[in-house]
Design an enzyme around this catalytic site. Structure first.
Site, PDB file in Angstrom:
ATOM      1  N   GLU A   7       1.180  -0.828  -0.160  1.00  0.00           N
ATOM      2  CA  GLU A   7       0.148   0.065   0.424  1.00  0.00           C
ATOM      3  C   GLU A   7       0.823   0.991   0.079  1.00  0.00           C
ATOM      4  O   GLU A   7       1.844   1.055   0.504  1.00  0.00           O
ATOM      5  CB  GLU A   7      -0.951   0.174   1.268  1.00  0.00           C
ATOM      6  CG  GLU A   7      -2.147   0.889   1.125  1.00  0.00           C
ATOM      7  CD  GLU A   7      -2.967   1.039  -0.479  1.00  0.00           C
ATOM      8  OE1 GLU A   7      -2.277   1.781  -1.268  1.00  0.00           O
ATOM      9  OE2 GLU A   7      -4.161   0.651  -0.401  1.00  0.00           O
TER      10      GLU A   7
ATOM     11  N   ASP B  23      -7.106   0.172  -2.911  1.00  0.00           N
ATOM     12  CA  ASP B  23      -8.492   0.572  -3.038  1.00  0.00           C
ATOM     13  C   ASP B  23      -8.999   0.259  -4.679  1.00  0.00           C
ATOM     14  O   ASP B  23      -9.723   1.046  -5.299  1.00  0.00           O
ATOM     15  CB  ASP B  23      -7.610   2.842  -3.201  1.00  0.00           C
ATOM     16  CG  ASP B  23      -6.824   2.167  -4.029  1.00  0.00           C
ATOM     17  OD1 ASP B  23      -6.026   1.823  -4.728  1.00  0.00           O
ATOM     18  OD2 ASP B  23      -5.964   3.260  -4.589  1.00  0.00           O
TER      19      ASP B  23
END
Length: 502
Positions: free
Chosen positions: A226, A302
């Site tokens: 991430e 995401d």
């Protein structure tokens, strides 16, 4: 930690002989790092597995069916798959978890980065025809991920959270990639939103170099942790992580407190190499990790949906597997005998020949695929049409610019220009030499969906076929968000007679 690893290695040595016929998850279980998720559309990953591998949805009528292994612990039943999909397009609607935990993968919902292309922002799901393979001669299908395609499970059970240890491997296509974010398989956020550094730990593959890279031009096996794709301790670069373009690639990422590793190799021969084995990246938020335990395939945490790639099999473990277990899994993958399957079937055109492409839709059988400037459309043409009009409806068959198992169609009257799709509209554009153009201008053939001639599908979006809709050419799906995806008359509209004369 070193003592527990030694014990695991000793146990592995004692049972290695009995694991010769074991599946990857049997190997990891014996190593003390059992699978908590196991996904494959090609084969069973436990030697005792005999439940459904995946579910197909048939676009023509919405019917579904489950596909099982041919034998316990064996390869997928491609004959049952082909029978169900005959004369229609099919999609992988569920990729079942073989671990028994119910961690199945389904169409990904919208997320923080991007909404998918379907109503409600859901992602596309994959068309099996894009990734045919054989395993020791037995036909099977992989998961061909085009941009916009993604699978997810935000309520997974047993996957690592926080700084808990885990391992992952995946078998992927090392030649199908791009520089979009992000072709991932592994652990991600449960909210489909970016919740901060260290909230993911997933295998990533591609040549995107925005956050970091390995040596050469890519693609690389990386870790999506991430807010960064990492190849080692250094945030930006690890020269020991090589460009890897084998047709079939085994990719391994695993992590435990203060430590992680990347390994990889050719999935059809040889051993795994270690590209990184050391401390966590030198940036805030990655030590300790804050993994959330969702599972993703083909997208970022995401829901970033710009990437492409092909997935054949993969697992996630509870616990940090030993290198020796990874090596046994690699040997098992090599023994599975992955090989390239046929992308084009039926009556294939001859490379170098000049062809016409005639519609088979009742009432439109006098119309041929042609162009008017850059617009590809259908026109009424006969042998008595002007030479200019006939030239606009004549195409020279070339070997596929992106894949030589398929074809590209060069204009007879505009040399160097090819049919390509852009925004799923068929256009005639000059070849600019780019990777994207080559992919957009490559098409594969199969028997016509209405039983006549051939249907011509996009190599890069294999659920989309040459279609005439109000006499304009599109790369259309059988049902979808666009008007030209209308399911009415679809099988007729995507079936063509490819011949050498008007």
């Amino acid at each position: 930690m070193s003592s527990s690893r030694s014990l695991r290695s000793a146990a592995k040595a004692l049972v290695a002989a009995t694991l010769a016929a074991a599946g990857p998850c049997d190997i990891y279980a014996a190593d003390g790092a059992p699978c908590v998720a196991a996904h494959s559309t090609t084969r069973a990953l436990y030697n005792s597995f005999n439940s459904a591998l995946y579910q197909l949805t048939r676009n023509s009528d919405g019917a579904t069916t489950d596909i099982f292994p041919l034998t316990t612990g064996g390869v997928a039943n491609a004959a049952a798959h082909d029978s169900f999909c005959n004369g229609a397009t099919c999609l992988f609607s569920i990729i079942y978890d073989q671990s028994g935990r119910g961690n199945h993968l389904t169409r990904a919902p919208p997320g923080g980065a991007a909404s998918g292309p379907n109503p409600g922002g859901y992602d596309d799901i994959a068309a099996p025809l894009g990734a045919p393979v054989t395993l020791n001669g037995n036909k099977a299908y992989g998961v061909f991920v085009s941009p916009g395609t993604g699978y997810r499970n935000n309520e997974a059970s047993g996957t690592a959270t926080g700084d808990e240890p885990q391992g992952m491997y995946a078998v992927i296509d090392g030649t199908h990639y791009n520089d979009g974010c992000c072709f991932d398989y592994g652990n991600a956020e449960t909210s489909s939103h970016d919740t901060g550094n260290g909230h993911m730990e997933a295998i990533s593959f591609g040549n995107i170099d925005v956050w970091g890279s390995g040596s050469g031009d890519g693609p690389w096996i990386m870790a999506d942790l991430e807010n960064g794709l990492f190849t080692g301790e250094n945030v930006k670069y690890n020269g020991n992580d090589p460009t890897i373009t084998d047709r079939f690639v085994t990719a391994v990422v695993k992590g435990e407190p203060s430590h992680w590793a990347i390994r990889g190799g050719n999935a059809t021969s040889g051993d795994l190499s270690t590209f990184y084995d050391g401390v966590r990246p030198d940036a805030n938020g990655y030590n300790p990790m804050s993994k959330e335990g969702a599972i993703i395939l083909g997208i970022g945490g995401d829901n970033s949906i710009g990437a492409q790639g092909t997935f054949y099999e993969g697992v996630m473990t509870s616990g940090y597997p030993s290198d020796s277990a990874d090596d046994l899994v690699q040997a098992n993958v090599v023994a599975a005998g992955y090989a390239i399957g046929a992308l084009s079937t039926g009556d294939k055109p001859s490379v170098g020949s000049s062809v016409t492409v005639r519609a088979t839709t009742p009432g439109y059988t006098n119309r041929f695929l042609a162009h008017n400037g850059s617009v590809v459309n259908t026109q009424i043409l006969t042998s008595s049409s002007s030479s200019a009009d006939r030239a606009a409806g004549t195409w020279i068959v070339r070997s596929g610019l992106a894949n030589d198992q398929c074809f590209s169609f060069e204009s007879s009257d505009t040399p160097g220009s090819f049919i390509r799709h852009s925004g799923f509209k068929l256009l005639l554009n000059a070849n600019d030499g780019s990777k994207l153009f080559h992919e957009d201008a490559t098409f594969c053939t199969q028997p016509g969906l209405n039983g006549q001639g051939s249907s011509v599908r996009s190599w890069s979006y294999p659920a989309r076929y040459f279609r005439h809709y109000y006499n304009v050419g599109y790369a259309a799906s059988q049902g979808g968000p666009n008007d030209f995806d209308n399911a009415a008359s679809y099988a007729n509209d995507v079936s063509w007679i490819v011949s050498n004369s008007f």
